[in-house]
Design a protein around this motif. Structure first.
Motif, mmCIF file in Angstrom:
data_model
loop_
_atom_site.group_PDB
_atom_site.id
_atom_site.type_symbol
_atom_site.label_atom_id
_atom_site.label_comp_id
_atom_site.label_asym_id
_atom_site.label_seq_id
_atom_site.Cartn_x
_atom_site.Cartn_y
_atom_site.Cartn_z
ATOM 1 N N UNK A 18 -8.026 -2.770 4.136
ATOM 2 C CA UNK A 18 -6.927 -1.885 3.729
ATOM 3 C C UNK A 18 -6.430 -2.250 2.334
ATOM 4 N N UNK A 19 -5.835 -1.281 1.665
ATOM 5 C CA UNK A 19 -5.314 -1.493 0.308
ATOM 6 C C UNK A 19 -3.795 -1.372 0.350
ATOM 7 N N UNK A 20 -3.068 -2.449 0.033
ATOM 8 C CA UNK A 20 -1.605 -2.366 0.059
ATOM 9 C C UNK A 20 -1.089 -1.287 -0.883
ATOM 10 N N UNK A 21 -0.136 -0.515 -0.414
ATOM 11 C CA UNK A 21 0.613 0.420 -1.243
ATOM 12 C C UNK A 21 2.010 -0.182 -1.337
ATOM 13 N N UNK A 22 2.211 -1.013 -2.349
ATOM 14 C CA UNK A 22 3.361 -1.912 -2.381
ATOM 15 C C UNK A 22 4.517 -1.300 -3.161
ATOM 16 N N UNK A 23 5.566 -0.946 -2.436
ATOM 17 C CA UNK A 23 6.787 -0.459 -3.071
ATOM 18 C C UNK A 23 7.959 -1.401 -2.793
ATOM 19 N N UNK A 24 7.650 -2.674 -2.486
ATOM 20 C CA UNK A 24 8.682 -3.634 -2.121
ATOM 21 C C UNK A 24 8.758 -4.847 -3.042
ATOM 22 N N UNK A 53 9.310 1.887 -11.013
ATOM 23 C CA UNK A 53 8.849 1.798 -9.623
ATOM 24 C C UNK A 53 9.675 2.721 -8.735
ATOM 25 N N UNK A 54 9.126 2.998 -7.572
ATOM 26 C CA UNK A 54 9.814 3.874 -6.638
ATOM 27 C C UNK A 54 9.599 3.344 -5.230
ATOM 28 N N UNK A 55 10.589 3.544 -4.367
ATOM 29 C CA UNK A 55 10.446 3.244 -2.943
ATOM 30 C C UNK A 55 10.094 4.539 -2.230
ATOM 31 N N UNK A 56 9.008 4.524 -1.510
ATOM 32 C CA UNK A 56 8.489 5.754 -0.908
ATOM 33 C C UNK A 56 9.197 6.093 0.402
ATOM 34 N N UNK A 57 9.392 7.392 0.627
ATOM 35 C CA UNK A 57 9.825 7.839 1.943
ATOM 36 C C UNK A 57 8.590 8.289 2.728
ATOM 37 N N UNK A 60 7.523 11.195 3.600
ATOM 38 C CA UNK A 60 6.819 12.351 3.035
ATOM 39 C C UNK A 60 5.911 11.912 1.890
ATOM 40 N N UNK A 61 6.404 11.010 1.020
ATOM 41 C CA UNK A 61 5.589 10.549 -0.103
ATOM 42 C C UNK A 61 4.415 9.702 0.386
ATOM 43 N N UNK A 62 4.639 8.912 1.403
ATOM 44 C CA UNK A 62 3.528 8.131 1.958
ATOM 45 C C UNK A 62 2.445 9.044 2.518
ATOM 46 N N UNK A 63 2.837 10.135 3.133
ATOM 47 C CA UNK A 63 1.844 11.082 3.648
ATOM 48 C C UNK A 63 1.062 11.720 2.505
ATOM 49 N N UNK A 64 1.746 12.019 1.392
ATOM 50 C CA UNK A 64 1.042 12.598 0.253
ATOM 51 C C UNK A 64 0.047 11.591 -0.327
ATOM 52 N N UNK A 65 0.470 10.335 -0.396
ATOM 53 C CA UNK A 65 -0.465 9.301 -0.840
ATOM 54 C C UNK A 65 -1.674 9.219 0.092
ATOM 55 N N UNK A 66 -1.411 9.195 1.381
ATOM 56 C CA UNK A 66 -2.488 9.074 2.360
ATOM 57 C C UNK A 66 -3.438 10.269 2.281
ATOM 58 N N UNK A 67 -2.890 11.455 2.074
ATOM 59 C CA UNK A 67 -3.722 12.652 1.990
ATOM 60 C C UNK A 67 -4.690 12.545 0.814
ATOM 61 N N UNK A 68 -4.185 12.180 -0.355
ATOM 62 C CA UNK A 68 -5.055 12.062 -1.528
ATOM 63 C C UNK A 68 -6.029 10.898 -1.372
ATOM 64 N N UNK A 69 -5.520 9.792 -0.856
ATOM 65 C CA UNK A 69 -6.348 8.594 -0.713
ATOM 66 C C UNK A 69 -7.499 8.824 0.260
ATOM 67 N N UNK A 70 -7.270 9.592 1.293
ATOM 68 C CA UNK A 70 -8.297 9.797 2.312
ATOM 69 C C UNK A 70 -9.549 10.453 1.745
#
Length: 484
Positions: A230-236, A254-258, A260-270
């Motif tokens: 897995x690849x960390x998506x680090x917003x912390x 930097x931004x802290x993801x909610x 909805x944004x995590x789902x958008x990341x996952x969609x593109x990443x997939x």
């Protein structure tokens, strides 16, 4: 003494490629440098004047180091050493020490520890103590993942205690405060004065879970391939972006993801691995070998009419090898191109740590079609290198797809990058500041550019790209012309 770079590796990298041995060479050298940097922090703390690093702070750093050593001894040697040359898997202690953000953390510590003796501003002392305290969190995570029982006190920074790769705790007070951290049997108990204890359950991989609303688990995207890590998506992590220094001209914060944004990341990443494939198998291979972490950025302000955020940006940091910073990718193909672009910077920066390609000074005086400002020779080389890889990537896409719209888009991208590189190659090749190895490297770039020219974009696409670069050069010249 600089490490030896085989000629084969130099030529592969000059072609914007890199076989398994070459990529392992870059990774191995960067990991060695990371461990040396950590040693430098310990040595600097030991040598620092008491007015810079107090005896208490120095003693705590040594206690944290001792906890790391205990964790290293506890884990079986086969788990502590590298497992699988290509996978790059490490035991929990080495994995923590080689995380990309340890680089900027260590350099920040060295700046603070290198301050002259004598009276220091209270803010500087507080900042250094914060920096050194981060090492305690790192040691605690490594020990917990190794199964070592312990009890320590860690300092939450501005009301947040970050435990790298596990998550973060929002404390009941907004400032810096102490948190008692106890590890027993794969459970962390986090205690604060006047608050009920919070129990965090460790799990394999990235993240740890808790029922408490104050706990935010670290998040990771699935591996690019089914059998990859897995690849960390680090917003912390507090060191994920530049602290206390100038920010790159085009990068947002930097931004802290909610969710909805995590789902958008996952969609593109997939779909990113599938989008990398048509651009060449070596592009997927370098992403698997070099990418260690993704850092989400906010959309840059002013990127849409009215100053609303809506554009995109990405970048890398030389001291954070393996990390790519990016706004939320709109499509898999867009993000695949982002990875190709940014990982070229990663490769070239790592190579330049190992040898000298040129001896040009830092003066910013060269035209670069992808930037409005003058660039130094090194910046020009970096930009041309990444754009050459993108020209190759999109040409391969254009030749591989049967979809007319996708093909036209890929040819347009290829033509622009190819023309941009063409505009600056004479400067790179003609420099008297190139070393012998630098000339070999640039000659390979020229060879790739000539190979790509053998399969040109359609005439209309090429003409538009040439007009774009011509207009960029005219504007750049106009801006630099002396006022009359």
């Amino acid at each position: 003494m600089l490490p030896v770079v085989p000629e084969r590796a130099l030529l592969e990298l000059g072609r914007t490629e890199g076989g398994p041995d070459t990529l392992r060479l870059l990774v191995r050298d960067q990991h060695t440098r990371r461990l040396l940097l950590l040693r430098a922090v310990l040595d600097a703390a030991e040598a620092a004047d008491a007015g810079v690093c107090s005896a208490g702070a120095r003693g705590r750093l040594l206690e944290d180091w001792a906890l790391l050593e205990e964790a290293e001894r506890t884990v079986a040697p086969s788990a502590s050493a590298r497992v699988g040359a290509e996978a790059g898997t490490y035991g929990p202690v080495r994995a923590g020490l080689l995380h990309p953000f340890i680089g900027p953390w260590a350099r920040h510590c060295l700046r603070g520890l290198g301050a002259a003796g004598g009276p220091r501003a209270e803010r500087d002392t507080r900042e250094l103590n914060r920096d050194l305290g981060y090492f305690g969190a790192l040691a605690a995570v490594a020990a917990a993942r190794s199964g070592v029982p312990f009890e320590v006190r860690l300092t939450a920074r501005d009301g947040v205690l970050t435990l790298p790769s596990l998550g973060s705790l929002r404390t009941n007070v907004p400032g810096d405060t102490q948190v008692r951290v106890v590890h027993r049997r794969q459970r962390l108990t986090l205690g604060q004065v006047g608050e009920a204890d919070i129990v965090v359950h460790l799990q394999s991989g990235i993240g740890a879970w808790s029922c408490a609303a104050a706990w935010t688990p670290a998040y990771a995207l699935p591996g690019l391939l089914p059998d990859s890590d897995p690849v960390p998506l680090d917003d912390l992590d507090p060191y994920r972006t530049v602290r206390g220094g100038p920010r790159h001209h085009a990068l947002s914060g930097p931004v802290t993801l909610d969710d909805a944004e995590r789902k958008r990341w996952l969609h593109a990443w997939s779909g990113t691995a599938s989008a990398l494939g048509p651009g060449g198998e070596h592009r997927l291979a370098e992403a698997l070998s070099l990418l260690r972490c993704l850092v989400p950025l906010s959309a840059p302000p002013g990127s849409e009419p009215g100053g609303r955020p809506g554009g995109s940006c990405s970048g890398t940091r030389r001291e954070a090898f393996g990390a790519v910073l990016s706004t939320t990718p709109p499509t898999p193909t867009t993000f695949a191109a982002t990875l190709v672009h940014e990982l070229q910077h990663t490769k070239l920066s790592a190579l330049c740590d190992m040898l000298t390609l040129h001896r040009a000074g830092p003066q910013a005086r060269y035209f670069a079609p992808w930037r409005p400002d003058p660039r130094p020779y090194d910046g020009l080389l970096q930009g041309a290198y990444s754009h050459l890889a993108l020209a190759d990537f999109f040409q391969r896409h254009a030749l591989a797809t049967a979809h007319p719209a996708h093909r036209d888009s890929a040819w347009a991208q290829h033509a622009r990058y190819q023309e941009q590189v063409r505009a600056v190659l004479p400067i790179l090749v003609g420099s008297a500041d190139l070393t012998a190895q630098g000339r070999q490297f640039v000659d390979q770039m020229v060879a790739v550019h000539e190979r790509l020219a053998g399969r040109p974009a359609p005439r209309g696409q090429a003409a538009r790209a040439a007009a774009y670069v011509k207009a960029a050069r005219a504007l750049w010249t106009q801006r630099r012309a002396p006022a009359e």
